[in-house]
Structures are given as structure tokens and as C-alpha cells.
Write a protein that holds these residues in place. Structure first.
Motif, mmCIF file in Angstrom:
data_model
loop_
_atom_site.group_PDB
_atom_site.id
_atom_site.type_symbol
_atom_site.label_atom_id
_atom_site.label_comp_id
_atom_site.label_asym_id
_atom_site.label_seq_id
_atom_site.Cartn_x
_atom_site.Cartn_y
_atom_site.Cartn_z
ATOM 1 N N ASN A 59 21.168 16.546 -32.931
ATOM 2 C CA ASN A 59 20.063 17.433 -33.327
ATOM 3 C C ASN A 59 20.621 18.638 -34.068
ATOM 4 O O ASN A 59 21.841 18.865 -34.082
ATOM 5 C CB ASN A 59 19.204 17.864 -32.117
ATOM 6 C CG ASN A 59 19.998 18.608 -31.077
ATOM 7 O OD1 ASN A 59 20.616 19.632 -31.352
ATOM 8 N ND2 ASN A 59 20.007 18.086 -29.856
ATOM 9 N N GLY A 60 19.735 19.387 -34.682
ATOM 10 C CA GLY A 60 20.156 20.525 -35.489
ATOM 11 C C GLY A 60 20.694 21.668 -34.641
ATOM 12 O O GLY A 60 21.664 22.335 -35.011
ATOM 13 N N PHE A 84 12.821 30.129 -35.529
ATOM 14 C CA PHE A 84 12.624 29.361 -34.313
ATOM 15 C C PHE A 84 13.643 29.838 -33.272
ATOM 16 O O PHE A 84 14.738 30.275 -33.623
ATOM 17 C CB PHE A 84 12.840 27.882 -34.669
ATOM 18 C CG PHE A 84 12.519 26.919 -33.580
ATOM 19 C CD1 PHE A 84 11.330 26.998 -32.876
ATOM 20 C CD2 PHE A 84 13.400 25.895 -33.271
ATOM 21 C CE1 PHE A 84 11.030 26.085 -31.879
ATOM 22 C CE2 PHE A 84 13.108 24.971 -32.272
ATOM 23 C CZ PHE A 84 11.925 25.075 -31.577
ATOM 24 N N SER A 86 15.738 28.498 -31.553
ATOM 25 C CA SER A 86 17.049 27.857 -31.685
ATOM 26 C C SER A 86 18.120 28.748 -32.313
ATOM 27 O O SER A 86 19.256 28.794 -31.834
ATOM 28 C CB SER A 86 16.880 26.580 -32.522
ATOM 29 O OG SER A 86 18.115 26.056 -32.917
ATOM 30 N N VAL A 129 18.514 32.668 -42.264
ATOM 31 C CA VAL A 129 17.652 31.483 -42.175
ATOM 32 C C VAL A 129 16.903 31.298 -43.499
ATOM 33 O O VAL A 129 16.267 32.229 -43.986
ATOM 34 C CB VAL A 129 16.612 31.655 -41.033
ATOM 35 C CG1 VAL A 129 15.772 30.391 -40.862
ATOM 36 C CG2 VAL A 129 17.298 32.036 -39.727
ATOM 37 N N ASP A 155 21.097 28.777 -41.390
ATOM 38 C CA ASP A 155 20.154 27.896 -40.730
ATOM 39 C C ASP A 155 19.268 27.349 -41.841
ATOM 40 O O ASP A 155 18.363 28.028 -42.333
ATOM 41 C CB ASP A 155 19.338 28.653 -39.677
ATOM 42 C CG ASP A 155 18.335 27.753 -38.951
ATOM 43 O OD1 ASP A 155 17.902 26.742 -39.542
ATOM 44 O OD2 ASP A 155 17.986 28.074 -37.796
ATOM 45 N N ALA A 157 17.499 24.572 -41.571
ATOM 46 C CA ALA A 157 16.644 23.564 -40.914
ATOM 47 C C ALA A 157 15.403 23.234 -41.742
ATOM 48 O O ALA A 157 14.919 22.113 -41.717
ATOM 49 C CB ALA A 157 16.228 24.048 -39.531
ATOM 50 N N MET A 177 23.299 24.390 -41.553
ATOM 51 C CA MET A 177 22.765 23.441 -40.576
ATOM 52 C C MET A 177 21.428 22.904 -41.063
ATOM 53 O O MET A 177 20.556 23.662 -41.475
ATOM 54 C CB MET A 177 22.579 24.141 -39.231
ATOM 55 C CG MET A 177 21.946 23.274 -38.162
ATOM 56 S SD MET A 177 20.140 23.183 -38.240
ATOM 57 C CE MET A 177 19.683 24.659 -37.364
ATOM 58 N N SER A 179 18.163 20.368 -39.872
ATOM 59 C CA SER A 179 17.525 19.687 -38.741
ATOM 60 C C SER A 179 16.782 18.463 -39.244
ATOM 61 O O SER A 179 16.055 18.539 -40.235
ATOM 62 C CB SER A 179 16.533 20.616 -38.046
ATOM 63 O OG SER A 179 15.699 19.850 -37.183
ATOM 64 N N HIS A 181 14.771 16.827 -37.115
ATOM 65 C CA HIS A 181 13.788 16.639 -36.057
ATOM 66 C C HIS A 181 12.535 15.958 -36.613
ATOM 67 O O HIS A 181 12.225 16.094 -37.802
ATOM 68 C CB HIS A 181 13.420 18.007 -35.457
ATOM 69 C CG HIS A 181 12.474 17.903 -34.312
ATOM 70 N ND1 HIS A 181 11.133 18.190 -34.435
ATOM 71 C CD2 HIS A 181 12.681 17.513 -33.036
ATOM 72 C CE1 HIS A 181 10.558 17.982 -33.261
ATOM 73 N NE2 HIS A 181 11.467 17.586 -32.403
ATOM 74 N N GLY A 191 17.720 14.819 -34.732
ATOM 75 C CA GLY A 191 18.950 14.703 -35.506
ATOM 76 C C GLY A 191 19.240 15.970 -36.273
ATOM 77 O O GLY A 191 18.405 16.875 -36.346
HETATM 78 C C1 LIG Z 1 13.874 22.825 -36.089
HETATM 79 C C2 LIG Z 1 14.687 24.071 -36.175
HETATM 80 C C3 LIG Z 1 15.910 24.220 -35.517
HETATM 81 C C4 LIG Z 1 16.428 23.250 -34.494
HETATM 82 O O1 LIG Z 1 16.599 21.974 -34.950
HETATM 83 P P1 LIG Z 1 16.518 20.736 -33.940
HETATM 84 O O2 LIG Z 1 16.919 19.570 -34.787
HETATM 85 O O3 LIG Z 1 15.112 20.636 -33.434
HETATM 86 O O4 LIG Z 1 17.488 20.966 -32.836
HETATM 87 C C5 LIG Z 1 16.652 25.374 -35.760
HETATM 88 N N1 LIG Z 1 16.217 26.341 -36.572
HETATM 89 C C6 LIG Z 1 15.023 26.250 -37.192
HETATM 90 C C7 LIG Z 1 14.603 27.365 -38.103
HETATM 91 C C8 LIG Z 1 14.202 25.138 -37.007
HETATM 92 O O5 LIG Z 1 13.005 25.081 -37.579
#
Ligand SMILES: *Cc1c(COP(=O)(O)O)cnc(C)c1O
Length: 380
Positions: A59-60, A84, A86, A129, A155, A157, A177, A179, A181, A191
Motif C-alpha cells: 500500500n502507499g 489524508f 496517512s 503533498v 506524497d 498519492a 509515493m 497510492s 488504493h 497497493g
Molecule cells: C490514499 C492516500 C495515502 C495512503 O495510501 P494507501 O495506499 O491507502 O495506503 C496517503 N496520502 C494521501 C494523500 C492519500 O490520498
């Protein structure tokens, strides 16, 4: 709406296509640990993202935690709270201290004007981000990072496949990174991936996500387990075949929203800079709270079985688990935006007439509030 409209809906291949893709796993019995599908997806993604070095993750979020560990970051990491959970959790769970920079009021990415004032001798990295797929001021961030010898981890994602001036988003900073998801533009069910600048990191990254194992009898690092399995990779291989068409359909939805809502006074719509090729991942609208509140629209649409999301409210520096640890007042722009932002449903299969209905409901709400304003101004 008879059927509820969620904010997103996962892209999936046909069942037959997925079955075809996973069939040979019943022959090979190789289900995880760098299988053939993992290897193929890694190559295809490096190709698609136009980036030399990539590592796949389960996962991300874990990808983010692992790159923080591989870089051996210490002390403080500058990030933003408009994201998020995360992003902030990855910093805190690594034993580091997040320092929150504010965001820009128009694209919601990290504000760079005051970035240098947040740097102390404890700062080891910047973790911005690309929120909603809006690309950060990567040039200025790179300049500052060089000057103070800081790592930059993006980030990304939300930014799968986005390019700026022809350059892939995967090639900014020391690492990015992604994501994969289920809810993201491209998914492998769950993923994620890291794209990274230094090719020498590959060995350590691969080892870290598999308990630090580097040979049959050697464990060089105190790693964990964050491997992508073959069923995830198979989903990725299928979805990668259609991701461009999916993005094209998202674009139609996005443009339909713009057409419908551009005349409405009191909301700011997203816009894409000329040099950017977008992935149309989200449709965030910013309400002018003087005219109508975000919560009103959120509620009203919910009554009609339409589910919008308050991304990103609350800010991560206001989350329950961080209560009294951080000072949200230090990021006033983010605080203000978080009260007024709403992301509308956006996915490839969203019907354009559904978009029209959503927009009509929003416009009706605006008109009725205008009528109330008028009544109030007459009666006073
Ligand atoms: C979805 C997301 C993540 C986490 O990714 P996962 O694959 O769900 O673990 C991290 N940062 C942001 C901004 C996200 O939208």
C-alpha cells in the motif's frame, strides 16, 4: 437518485479479464515475493510513469514509512496538514516530529514563501503533498532543499500519471509515493509504489519491505513486510491497460462540472495550469462561506442520495489523536480552506446526466439562499 452516488467508484477490469490474468498462478503456485506479475507491473509502471527507479508496495502508506526509514530521517519533517491522515501518521509513526507549513489558497499545496522560516537544525526533510493531483512548487522546494541539504519526499498519492511541462511527477524530489488504493485513479486493490532518484537505493528498499533479507542466510536490515502480492499485481496489469481511457472519461465528467458550475457566484472551481496534464482525480469546490456553507450543500446532496466528501476536514493537525500536540492556528489558510472545501463525486463511470443533476441541486440551493438574502435585506 434511486441508486446512491458515492464520491468515487473503483475502476475494475471485466471479471473474465482478471480471471485470465490470474489463471497461471494456479500453475506456478508463486503468489508473492517478487513473482512474475510483480516484475512485469514494475516494468510497465516505470514505463508509464516515465521514471527509472520504482519499487512496489502492498500500500502507499507503508511505502511512505519505508522511504522515511531508508533515508534514516531524524528530528523534524516539514509537511502540510491539508492531506489524508496517512502523510502525518507516517512521520509520527517513524518517531519524527511533523512541522506544519501552511498551504496556498488556490491550489492547496505547500506554501513556499515561509518555508525557510520553519527550518531548524533538527529539520531533515520536506514532505509536501501533490493534493488532488495539483503539483507543488517543485522548483522552489528543490532550491530550498538543496540550500539546507534536506531530503524531499513527495506524497504523490493523488498524482498518478500527471506531467508538468512534459516531466513526469514521479521524477521530482528524492522520492515520490504513489497510492494504488481502490479509490485512486489507478488501483491494484490495495497497493502503492515509490519512485526514487538514486538507483543505489533499490537494493535497500527491496530488502526493507521483505524483513531486511538480502540473501539466503543474510538479513542486513531490520525490515518489515510490505510486499505487493501477485493478485494485486494482476489487478494492476489489467487496470494499467485501460487507465488512459479511464482518465479520458474522468476528464469528461470534470469538464461537465465546469460547464455547469462556472456561472455560479460564490464557489471557486478547480483549474489546471496550461503546462500540466492532469489525471482528473478529484473535483474539489471551495465555497464562499458568506453566501452558502459547504455543510449545507453536503447535507442537501446527502438527502438526494449523493455522497460528497469533506476532503480534507479535519486537518491532520486537528485530528483527535493529535489533540493538544499541534497548533492548528499556525496554518490559518489550511484551517480556513478545510471549513469550505467539498469534493464532488468523480469517477470514470459517473454518468454525465448524474453530474447535471448534482449541479442543478447545488444551483437550486444557491438560488434559494439568494432568495432568503433578498427577503432579509427587504425586511431590514
Ligand atoms: C490514499 C492516500 C495515502 C495512503 O495510501 P494507501 O495506499 O491507502 O495506503 C496517503 N496520502 C494521501 C494523500 C492519500 O490520498
Amino acid at each position: 437518485m434511486d441508486k446512491p452516488i458515492q464520491v468515487t467508484s473503483s475502476s475494475m477490469p471485466t471479471l473474465d479479464e482478471y480471471i485470465e490474468e490470474i489463471k497461471d498462478l494456479w500453475e506456478s503456485k508463486w503468489l508473492t515475493n517478487n513473482g512474475a506479475k510483480h516484475a512485469r507491473l514494475e516494468r510497465e509502471l516505470a514505463d508509464y510513469l516515465n521514471t527509472p527507479n520504482i519499487a512496489l508496495f502492498t500500500n502507499g502508506h507503508l511505502a511512505l514509512e519505508y522511504i522515511i526509514e531508508v533515508f534514516q530521517l531524524k528530528g523534524e519533517v516539514i509537511t502540510t496538514p491539508f492531506t489524508f491522515a496517512s502523510t502525518t501518521h507516517a512521520i509520527v509513526r517513524s518517531g519524527l516530529t511533523p512541522v506544519f507549513a501552511d498551504i496556498n489558497p488556490t491550489d492547496f499545496t505547500m506554501q513556499t514563501d515561509s518555508l525557510e522560516s520553519l527550518i531548524t537544525e533538527k529539520t531533515s526533510a520536506i514532505l509536501p503533498v501533490h493534493v488532488y493531483g495539483n503539483i507543488c512548487d517543485v522548483k522552489e522546494i528543490e532550491r530550498i532543499a538543496k540550500k539546507y541539504k534536506l531530503k524531499v519526499i513527495y506524497d504523490a498519492a493523488h498524482a498518478f500519471g500527471v506531467t508538468v511541462n512534459g516531466e513526469s511527477v514521479a521524477n521530482f524530489g528524492d522520492a515520490s509515493m504513489f497510492s494504488f488504493h481502490a479509490t485512486k485513479v489507478f488501483n491494484t486493490i490495495e497497493g502503492g509504489a515509490l519512485a526514487f532518484k538514486d538507483p543505489n537505493l533499490k537494493q535497500a528498499i527491496e530488502a526493507y519491505k521483505n524483513f531486511g533479507i538480502t540473501g539466503p542466510e543474510t538479513v542486513e536490515y531490520i525490515g518489515g513486510n510490505a510486499k505487493m502480492n501477485e493478485f494485486q499485481a494482476a489487478m494492476g496489469l489489467c487496470n494499467l491497460r485501460t487507465v488512459d481511457q479511464e482518465i479520458e472519461k474522468r476528464k469528461l465528467v470534470y469538464e461537465r462540472y465546469l460547464e455547469n458550475l462556472s456561472e455560479v457566484e460564490g464557489i471557486m472551481l478547480p483549474s489546471i495550469p496550461k503546462d500540466v496534464i492532469s489525471n482528473f482525480s478529484y473535483f474539489p469546490v471551495l465555497f464562499d462561506s458568506e453566501k452558502i456553507s459547504r455543510d449545507e450543500i453536503h447535507q442537501e446532496l446527502m438527502k438526494h442520495n449523493i455522497y460528497t466528501r469533506k476532503y480534507f476536514y479535519p486537518l491532520t493537525n486537528q485530528l483527535e489523536c493529535y489533540r493538544s500536540k499541534f497548533t492548528p492556528n499556525h496554518t490559518p489558510v489550511a484551517q480556513n480552506i478545510a471549513q469550505r472545501i467539498l469534493t464532488l463525486p468523480l469517477y470514470a463511470k459517473l454518468q454525465l446526466d448524474a453530474v447535471d443533476k448534482i449541479c442543478t441541486l447545488i444551483k437550486t440551493q444557491f438560488n434559494s439562499s439568494k432568495a432568503t438574502d433578498l427577503k432579509e435585506s427587504i425586511s431590514t
